[in-house]
Motif scaffolding. Structure first.
Motif: not given
Length: 252
Positions: A56-82
């Motif tokens: 909330e704009p008036h309160d940067l001390d306490r988040p109301v939510a968070r979101s996390c993601s992670v990047p990765f590689a996938m493909g036949e050549g890596l043995g990761r087809p699925h």
């Protein structure tokens, strides 16, 4: 819902300590997955552009939510087809190895959208999911995947995920609200990851984590778990294998 201030930690590194300032997000046993440390122990330093906080704009001390993601590689050549059967654990491990190999990621996987308990039910989940999608596009990804933890599966621990995840309403949308939110945002359901997360421990540890007696060999239903926990008194251990549902957002 008032206006929100939403930022990545790459944009606001001064807010990194706020990542851990939301209490009551997950039951205790859910924090004991050993694979999680491969991401969370360095989330704010290695992956700040994939960590999103909402305030909330008036309160940067306490988040109301968070979101996390992670990047990765996938493909036949890596043995990761699925996408991996071990879902959440799998993509975190893949990302760890990709980082060590200095391999360029091809995909982005959501790991969580976590809402502060007093703000749940206010529409924040949809806002954070859209922020995650927009951030993925901004970073050049064409696909965002997610090993979704269906929100109401906890009410049916004995129902196989293959049955639960395929239920739809009269309008054709998934019955589960978290799956439904993803589909409404443009995702397609790709399939089940039968062992998205594995948590094991001694019986003493499980008693500490849950407050339950764990005094009988067999399956034990634990509040907030999606499946029963497998218990062995003879071997002094219990193992929880959580399923998930892979969804895919095509961003082009």
């Amino acid at each position: 819902m008032p206006d929100l201030f939403i930022t990545t930690l790459a944009e606001r590194p001064d807010l990194a300590d706020r990542m851990w300032g939301i209490e009551g997000l997950w039951p205790r046993f859910m924090t004991e997955d050993p694979v999680s440390d491969l991401f969370y122990s360095r989330a704010t330093t290695r992956y700040p552009e994939f960590c999103i906080l909402a305030f909330e704009p008036h309160d940067l001390d306490r988040p109301v939510a968070r979101s996390c993601s992670v990047p990765f590689a996938m493909g036949e050549g890596l043995g990761r087809p699925h996408l991996p059967d071990d879902g959440w654990d799998g993509v975190i491990r893949w990302a760890w190895h990709d980082d060590l190999a200095q391999r360029r990621p091809t995909h982005l996987s959501a790991l969580e959208v976590a809402i502060r308990p007093d703000r749940r039910g206010s529409g924040l989940a949809a806002i954070m999911l859209e922020a995650k999608r927009r951030n993925a596009i901004r970073l050049g990804f064409t696909e965002l995947v997610a090993p979704v933890r269906p929100s109401l599966k906890t009410h049916e621990p004995h129902t196989p995920m293959t049955d639960y995840a395929t239920r739809v309403r009269g309008d054709g949308l998934p019955e589960d609200p978290w799956l439904r939110l993803h589909v409404r945002a443009g995702a397609t359901i790709e399939g089940i990851c039968p062992r998205a997360m594995t948590i094991s421990g001694t019986l003493a540890q499980w008693r500490e984590w849950t407050g339950l007696p764990f005094d009988t060999t067999g399956d034990v239903v634990v509040p907030f778990a999606l499946n029963p926990v497998h218990v062995s008194l003879e071997h002094d251990h219990a193992v929880y294998v959580e399923p998930g549902v892979w969804v895919r957002h095509r961003l082009t």
